[in-house]
Scaffold this motif. Sequence first.
Motif, PDB file in Angstrom:
ATOM      1  N   THR A  85      13.897  62.346  41.416  1.00 27.24           N
ATOM      2  CA  THR A  85      13.644  63.796  41.466  1.00 27.24           C
ATOM      3  C   THR A  85      12.170  64.163  41.552  1.00 27.24           C
ATOM      4  O   THR A  85      11.845  65.334  41.676  1.00 27.24           O
ATOM      5  CB  THR A  85      14.268  64.570  40.287  1.00 27.24           C
ATOM      6  OG1 THR A  85      13.521  64.357  39.091  1.00 27.24           O
ATOM      7  CG2 THR A  85      15.740  64.214  40.081  1.00 27.24           C
ATOM      8  N   ASN A  86      11.269  63.184  41.474  1.00 28.70           N
ATOM      9  CA  ASN A  86       9.837  63.466  41.576  1.00 28.70           C
ATOM     10  C   ASN A  86       9.346  63.154  42.986  1.00 28.70           C
ATOM     11  O   ASN A  86       9.936  62.355  43.700  1.00 28.70           O
ATOM     12  CB  ASN A  86       9.047  62.636  40.561  1.00 28.70           C
ATOM     13  CG  ASN A  86       9.374  63.027  39.149  1.00 28.70           C
ATOM     14  OD1 ASN A  86       9.682  64.176  38.871  1.00 28.70           O
ATOM     15  ND2 ASN A  86       9.336  62.081  38.246  1.00 28.70           N
ATOM     16  N   ARG A  87       8.246  63.793  43.367  1.00 32.72           N
ATOM     17  CA  ARG A  87       7.654  63.586  44.684  1.00 32.72           C
ATOM     18  C   ARG A  87       6.297  62.921  44.503  1.00 32.72           C
ATOM     19  O   ARG A  87       5.502  63.331  43.666  1.00 32.72           O
ATOM     20  CB  ARG A  87       7.529  64.918  45.406  1.00 32.72           C
ATOM     21  CG  ARG A  87       8.907  65.573  45.588  1.00 32.72           C
ATOM     22  CD  ARG A  87       8.838  66.920  46.243  1.00 32.72           C
ATOM     23  NE  ARG A  87       8.397  66.865  47.627  1.00 32.72           N
ATOM     24  CZ  ARG A  87       9.150  66.448  48.653  1.00 32.72           C
ATOM     25  NH1 ARG A  87      10.367  66.034  48.436  1.00 32.72           N
ATOM     26  NH2 ARG A  87       8.684  66.450  49.884  1.00 32.72           N
ATOM     27  N   TYR A  88       6.071  61.866  45.291  1.00 31.18           N
ATOM     28  CA  TYR A  88       4.825  61.107  45.235  1.00 31.18           C
ATOM     29  C   TYR A  88       4.196  61.115  46.622  1.00 31.18           C
ATOM     30  O   TYR A  88       4.870  60.867  47.621  1.00 31.18           O
ATOM     31  CB  TYR A  88       5.083  59.665  44.790  1.00 31.18           C
ATOM     32  CG  TYR A  88       5.650  59.567  43.394  1.00 31.18           C
ATOM     33  CD1 TYR A  88       4.812  59.491  42.290  1.00 31.18           C
ATOM     34  CD2 TYR A  88       7.024  59.579  43.179  1.00 31.18           C
ATOM     35  CE1 TYR A  88       5.325  59.410  41.002  1.00 31.18           C
ATOM     36  CE2 TYR A  88       7.555  59.504  41.893  1.00 31.18           C
ATOM     37  CZ  TYR A  88       6.702  59.421  40.819  1.00 31.18           C
ATOM     38  OH  TYR A  88       7.212  59.349  39.549  1.00 31.18           O
ATOM     39  N   VAL A 103       9.334  50.257  42.137  1.00 33.18           N
ATOM     40  CA  VAL A 103       9.149  50.942  40.859  1.00 33.18           C
ATOM     41  C   VAL A 103       9.245  49.884  39.770  1.00 33.18           C
ATOM     42  O   VAL A 103      10.289  49.254  39.593  1.00 33.18           O
ATOM     43  CB  VAL A 103      10.217  52.033  40.646  1.00 33.18           C
ATOM     44  CG1 VAL A 103       9.971  52.766  39.339  1.00 33.18           C
ATOM     45  CG2 VAL A 103      10.238  53.002  41.815  1.00 33.18           C
ATOM     46  N   SER A 104       8.129  49.662  39.047  1.00 31.39           N
ATOM     47  CA  SER A 104       8.118  48.689  37.952  1.00 31.39           C
ATOM     48  C   SER A 104       6.983  49.016  37.002  1.00 31.39           C
ATOM     49  O   SER A 104       5.942  49.506  37.417  1.00 31.39           O
ATOM     50  CB  SER A 104       7.955  47.265  38.488  1.00 31.39           C
ATOM     51  OG  SER A 104       6.699  47.108  39.099  1.00 31.39           O
ATOM     52  N   SER A 123       5.895  59.244  36.778  1.00 32.37           N
ATOM     53  CA  SER A 123       5.984  60.402  35.891  1.00 32.37           C
ATOM     54  C   SER A 123       7.249  60.324  35.060  1.00 32.37           C
ATOM     55  O   SER A 123       8.336  60.072  35.593  1.00 32.37           O
ATOM     56  CB  SER A 123       5.989  61.693  36.709  1.00 32.37           C
ATOM     57  OG  SER A 123       6.194  62.793  35.855  1.00 32.37           O
ATOM     58  N   ALA A 124       7.113  60.536  33.758  1.00 32.60           N
ATOM     59  CA  ALA A 124       8.280  60.582  32.877  1.00 32.60           C
ATOM     60  C   ALA A 124       8.993  61.925  32.991  1.00 32.60           C
ATOM     61  O   ALA A 124      10.166  62.035  32.669  1.00 32.60           O
ATOM     62  CB  ALA A 124       7.854  60.335  31.432  1.00 32.60           C
ATOM     63  N   ALA A 125       8.268  62.932  33.461  1.00 27.89           N
ATOM     64  CA  ALA A 125       8.866  64.253  33.649  1.00 27.89           C
ATOM     65  C   ALA A 125       9.761  64.229  34.880  1.00 27.89           C
ATOM     66  O   ALA A 125       9.783  63.256  35.634  1.00 27.89           O
ATOM     67  CB  ALA A 125       7.773  65.302  33.805  1.00 27.89           C
ATOM     68  N   ARG A 126      10.496  65.282  35.106  1.00 30.71           N
ATOM     69  CA  ARG A 126      11.377  65.391  36.263  1.00 30.71           C
ATOM     70  C   ARG A 126      10.971  66.587  37.108  1.00 30.71           C
ATOM     71  O   ARG A 126      10.435  67.572  36.609  1.00 30.71           O
ATOM     72  CB  ARG A 126      12.836  65.550  35.821  1.00 30.71           C
ATOM     73  CG  ARG A 126      13.382  64.314  35.140  1.00 30.71           C
ATOM     74  CD  ARG A 126      13.569  63.208  36.156  1.00 30.71           C
ATOM     75  NE  ARG A 126      14.076  61.994  35.576  1.00 30.71           N
ATOM     76  CZ  ARG A 126      13.464  60.831  35.671  1.00 30.71           C
ATOM     77  NH1 ARG A 126      12.334  60.734  36.298  1.00 30.71           N
ATOM     78  NH2 ARG A 126      13.975  59.761  35.152  1.00 30.71           N
ATOM     79  N   ILE A 131       0.383  63.991  43.266  1.00 27.50           N
ATOM     80  CA  ILE A 131      -0.332  64.076  44.538  1.00 27.50           C
ATOM     81  C   ILE A 131      -1.718  63.453  44.419  1.00 27.50           C
ATOM     82  O   ILE A 131      -2.483  63.774  43.524  1.00 27.50           O
ATOM     83  CB  ILE A 131      -0.495  65.557  44.977  1.00 27.50           C
ATOM     84  CG1 ILE A 131       0.854  66.271  45.019  1.00 27.50           C
ATOM     85  CG2 ILE A 131      -1.237  65.655  46.301  1.00 27.50           C
ATOM     86  CD1 ILE A 131       1.796  65.766  46.074  1.00 27.50           C
ATOM     87  N   ASP A 132      -2.013  62.566  45.340  1.00 27.44           N
ATOM     88  CA  ASP A 132      -3.375  62.073  45.542  1.00 27.44           C
ATOM     89  C   ASP A 132      -3.903  62.894  46.723  1.00 27.44           C
ATOM     90  O   ASP A 132      -3.447  62.719  47.851  1.00 27.44           O
ATOM     91  CB  ASP A 132      -3.353  60.583  45.867  1.00 27.44           C
ATOM     92  CG  ASP A 132      -4.740  60.009  46.146  1.00 27.44           C
ATOM     93  OD1 ASP A 132      -5.667  60.793  46.448  1.00 27.44           O
ATOM     94  OD2 ASP A 132      -4.879  58.778  46.095  1.00 27.44           O
TER      95      ASP A 132
END
Length: 181
Positions: A85-88, A103-104, A123-126, A131-132
Amino acid sequence: MGYVKGNAIAGHRFDSLDALRAHLAHWMREIADCRTHGTTGEPPLQRFERDERQRLKPAASKAPFLQVRELVRRVHTDACIEVDTNRYSVPWRLIGESVTVIVSDAVVRVLHAGREVASHAQSAARRVSVIDRSHLIGIVGAHLVGTTWLPRTAALPVANDMPAQLLRPLAEYEAALGGSW
Protein backbone atom coordinates in the motif's frame (compact mmCIF):
# COMPACT_ATOMS: atom_id res chain seq x y z
CA MET A 1 -5.73 -29.55 11.27
CA GLY A 2 -8.52 -32.08 10.99
CA TYR A 3 -8.29 -32.81 14.72
CA VAL A 4 -8.49 -29.12 15.59
CA LYS A 5 -11.37 -28.47 13.18
CA GLY A 6 -13.35 -31.49 14.32
CA ASN A 7 -12.75 -31.20 18.06
CA ALA A 8 -12.05 -27.57 18.90
CA ILE A 9 -14.04 -25.59 16.36
CA ALA A 10 -16.90 -27.79 15.09
CA GLY A 11 -20.27 -26.86 16.57
CA HIS A 12 -19.06 -23.57 18.07
CA ARG A 13 -19.83 -20.00 17.07
CA PHE A 14 -17.53 -17.09 17.86
CA ASP A 15 -18.45 -13.40 18.01
CA SER A 16 -14.95 -12.28 17.09
CA LEU A 17 -11.49 -13.46 16.15
CA ASP A 18 -10.37 -12.71 19.71
CA ALA A 19 -13.10 -15.00 21.04
CA LEU A 20 -11.91 -17.80 18.73
CA ARG A 21 -8.30 -17.29 19.82
CA ALA A 22 -9.28 -17.38 23.51
CA HIS A 23 -11.30 -20.56 22.95
CA LEU A 24 -8.41 -22.26 21.12
CA ALA A 25 -5.88 -21.26 23.80
CA HIS A 26 -8.13 -22.75 26.50
CA TRP A 27 -8.83 -25.87 24.40
CA MET A 28 -5.11 -26.51 23.76
CA ARG A 29 -4.12 -25.95 27.40
CA GLU A 30 -6.99 -27.82 29.10
CA ILE A 31 -8.00 -30.49 26.56
CA ALA A 32 -5.60 -31.21 23.68
CA ASP A 33 -2.34 -31.13 25.66
CA CYS A 34 -3.79 -33.20 28.52
CA ARG A 35 -5.60 -36.01 26.65
CA THR A 36 -3.93 -39.37 26.04
CA HIS A 37 -2.58 -39.34 22.50
CA GLY A 38 -3.66 -42.29 20.35
CA THR A 39 -0.20 -43.00 18.93
CA THR A 40 2.13 -42.35 21.87
CA GLY A 41 -0.24 -43.46 24.64
CA GLU A 42 0.60 -40.44 26.79
CA PRO A 43 -0.48 -36.80 27.05
CA PRO A 44 1.48 -34.48 24.68
CA LEU A 45 2.29 -32.04 27.51
CA GLN A 46 3.79 -34.81 29.65
CA ARG A 47 5.94 -36.05 26.73
CA PHE A 48 7.07 -32.49 25.93
CA GLU A 49 8.14 -31.82 29.52
CA ARG A 50 9.97 -35.14 29.82
CA ASP A 51 11.71 -35.43 26.42
CA GLU A 52 11.78 -32.12 24.62
CA ARG A 53 11.88 -29.05 26.87
CA GLN A 54 15.48 -29.57 28.05
CA ARG A 55 16.67 -30.01 24.43
CA LEU A 56 15.35 -26.63 23.32
CA LYS A 57 17.90 -23.85 22.99
CA PRO A 58 17.20 -20.12 22.95
CA ALA A 59 17.18 -18.55 19.51
CA ALA A 60 16.76 -14.91 20.51
CA SER A 61 19.66 -13.70 18.35
CA LYS A 62 18.36 -15.30 15.16
CA ALA A 63 15.29 -14.53 13.10
CA PRO A 64 12.94 -17.51 12.91
CA PHE A 65 13.45 -17.62 9.13
CA LEU A 66 14.93 -15.51 6.39
CA GLN A 67 12.39 -12.81 5.72
CA VAL A 68 12.97 -11.74 2.13
CA ARG A 69 10.36 -11.09 -0.52
CA GLU A 70 11.06 -10.68 -4.22
CA LEU A 71 8.36 -8.92 -6.23
CA VAL A 72 7.92 -7.61 -9.75
CA ARG A 73 6.32 -4.19 -10.18
CA ARG A 74 5.63 -1.84 -13.08
CA VAL A 75 6.77 1.76 -12.57
CA HIS A 76 3.75 4.11 -12.58
CA THR A 77 3.62 7.43 -14.45
CA ASP A 78 4.56 9.26 -11.24
CA ALA A 79 7.87 7.29 -11.13
CA CYS A 80 6.72 5.19 -8.18
CA ILE A 81 6.12 1.54 -7.49
CA GLU A 82 3.65 0.20 -4.94
CA VAL A 83 4.60 -2.21 -2.16
CA ASP A 84 2.23 -3.05 0.70
CA THR A 85 0.00 0.00 0.00
CA ASN A 86 3.01 2.35 0.08
CA ARG A 87 4.59 4.09 -2.91
CA TYR A 88 8.36 4.23 -3.38
CA SER A 89 10.08 6.42 -5.98
CA VAL A 90 12.43 5.15 -8.68
CA PRO A 91 14.31 7.12 -11.35
CA TRP A 92 11.81 8.69 -13.76
CA ARG A 93 13.47 7.12 -16.83
CA LEU A 94 11.99 3.78 -15.72
CA ILE A 95 8.35 4.88 -16.08
CA GLY A 96 6.45 2.03 -17.72
CA GLU A 97 9.24 -0.51 -17.12
CA SER A 98 9.04 -3.65 -14.98
CA VAL A 99 11.42 -3.73 -12.03
CA THR A 100 12.36 -6.32 -9.43
CA VAL A 101 11.72 -5.32 -5.82
CA ILE A 102 13.55 -7.00 -2.94
CA VAL A 103 12.04 -6.37 0.51
CA SER A 104 14.27 -7.48 3.41
CA ASP A 105 15.53 -6.17 6.73
CA ALA A 106 13.18 -3.14 6.56
CA VAL A 107 14.74 -2.05 3.24
CA VAL A 108 13.03 -1.83 -0.15
CA ARG A 109 15.58 -2.32 -2.95
CA VAL A 110 14.60 -1.79 -6.59
CA LEU A 111 16.54 -3.45 -9.39
CA HIS A 112 16.31 -2.92 -13.14
CA ALA A 113 18.23 -5.23 -15.50
CA GLY A 114 20.06 -6.63 -12.47
CA ARG A 115 21.32 -3.22 -11.24
CA GLU A 116 20.08 -1.52 -8.09
CA VAL A 117 18.39 1.74 -9.13
CA ALA A 118 16.74 2.73 -5.83
CA SER A 119 16.81 1.87 -2.16
CA HIS A 120 14.45 3.11 0.55
CA ALA A 121 13.85 2.36 4.21
CA GLN A 122 10.61 0.39 4.35
CA SER A 123 7.80 2.43 5.87
CA ALA A 124 5.94 0.84 8.77
CA ALA A 125 3.02 3.16 8.06
CA ARG A 126 0.47 2.43 5.35
CA ARG A 127 -0.62 4.46 2.32
CA VAL A 128 2.39 6.77 2.38
CA SER A 129 4.78 7.87 -0.34
CA VAL A 130 8.51 7.53 0.20
CA ILE A 131 10.09 9.87 -2.34
CA ASP A 132 13.70 10.53 -3.24
CA ARG A 133 13.33 13.88 -5.03
CA SER A 134 16.37 13.20 -7.22
CA HIS A 135 14.36 10.39 -8.86
CA LEU A 136 11.82 12.93 -10.12
CA ILE A 137 14.09 15.54 -11.66
CA GLY A 138 13.18 15.43 -15.32
CA ILE A 139 9.42 15.16 -14.80
CA VAL A 140 7.45 18.34 -15.52
CA GLY A 141 6.28 19.76 -12.20
CA ALA A 142 8.80 17.78 -10.16
CA HIS A 143 9.93 20.99 -8.49
CA LEU A 144 6.56 21.01 -6.69
CA VAL A 145 7.07 17.65 -4.94
CA GLY A 146 7.69 17.77 -1.19
CA THR A 147 8.07 20.70 1.11
CA THR A 148 11.23 22.23 -0.38
CA TRP A 149 11.01 23.78 -3.84
CA LEU A 150 13.61 23.22 -6.52
CA PRO A 151 14.64 26.35 -8.43
CA ARG A 152 12.96 26.37 -11.85
CA THR A 153 16.14 27.47 -13.56
CA ALA A 154 18.32 24.75 -12.09
CA ALA A 155 19.93 22.60 -14.74
CA LEU A 156 19.18 18.92 -14.54
CA PRO A 157 22.06 16.62 -13.64
CA VAL A 158 23.59 14.63 -16.45
CA ALA A 159 22.51 10.98 -16.34
CA ASN A 160 25.08 8.31 -17.08
CA ASP A 161 23.09 6.91 -19.99
CA MET A 162 21.70 10.13 -21.51
CA PRO A 163 23.56 12.75 -23.57
CA ALA A 164 23.89 16.11 -21.81
CA GLN A 165 22.30 18.01 -24.75
CA LEU A 166 18.99 16.17 -24.12
CA LEU A 167 18.73 17.43 -20.55
CA ARG A 168 17.44 21.00 -20.16
CA PRO A 169 16.17 23.20 -17.35
CA LEU A 170 12.39 23.06 -16.93
CA ALA A 171 12.25 26.81 -17.49
CA GLU A 172 13.12 26.24 -21.17
CA TYR A 173 10.11 24.00 -21.60
CA GLU A 174 7.89 26.49 -19.81
CA ALA A 175 9.11 29.28 -22.08
CA ALA A 176 8.47 27.16 -25.18
CA LEU A 177 4.90 26.47 -24.02
CA GLY A 178 4.27 30.10 -23.10
CA GLY A 179 3.49 29.59 -19.45
CA SER A 180 4.54 28.05 -16.17
CA TRP A 181 3.22 25.56 -13.69
